[in-house]
Enzyme design. Sequence first.
Site: not given
Length: 251
Positions: A96, A98, A174, A214, A9-11, A235-236, A168
């Site tokens: 998600h 966010e 994150g 994470s 997930n590049w966001k 993600g990251g 999640e």
Amino acid sequence: MRKNIVAGNWKMNKTLQEGMALAAELNEVLKGAAVNCDVVIGTPFIHLASVAAAVDATKIGVAAQNCADKESGAYTGEISAAMVKSTGAAYVILGHSERRAYYGETAAILKTKVELALKNELTPIFCIGEVLAEREAEKHFEVVKEQIEASLFDLSAEDFGKIVLAYEPVWAIGTGKTASSAQAQEMHAFIRQTLVAKFGKEVADNTSILYGGSCNPANAKELFANPDVDGGLIGGASLKVADFKAIIDAF
Ligand code: PGA
């Protein structure tokens, strides 16, 4: 049987050029590599068509990170499920945390998005998870069950069978604070039991449930070794090919 999936997930990261470079690098690294799971990358909307055209579709699936809750029409700035599908993307990340927290996406809105995604033959990667206060109050099972029920329990068993879930815990996203392997397994087993009760054992057994929050090369192997953890939403660590590949190699 259900698939193991590692989905990035590049966001809201990477310009088009940077994203194309990242996708090309991943494509190159996976060329000829023995991979024991499905690999998906969730890019910003503007990257979808270019990335889908550039990668080997037999190795890398492409996902949008959202789609509209309307089919088409006067909704300035929105992107429909049909538009996502037309880019060559096969998946869409929905729900998600966010999007729920910052863009007011309610269970009802998400229910509509899931239906539109399925109608357009996209595979929803549907995210669920509790915030820290809910876990501390020991309400995490209840919260996750409600999220699933409210957006997905009106689906037929056949349609539910097309969904990928991603658990999640919001407190792990994150933050560098991963759920322990035991916490992940406990929740994933609970989710699967919830699915057994509603859709039956076969559908539940065939549903891939990913862990996100994470997840990194150091913890992926232990997380994925759990019987009910069928991969990760990353993600990251999906923004660096070496890290993402190391997570893929955890299978
Ligand atoms: P993270 O994000 O891996 O950076 O914690 C996961 C996600 O939000 O999907």
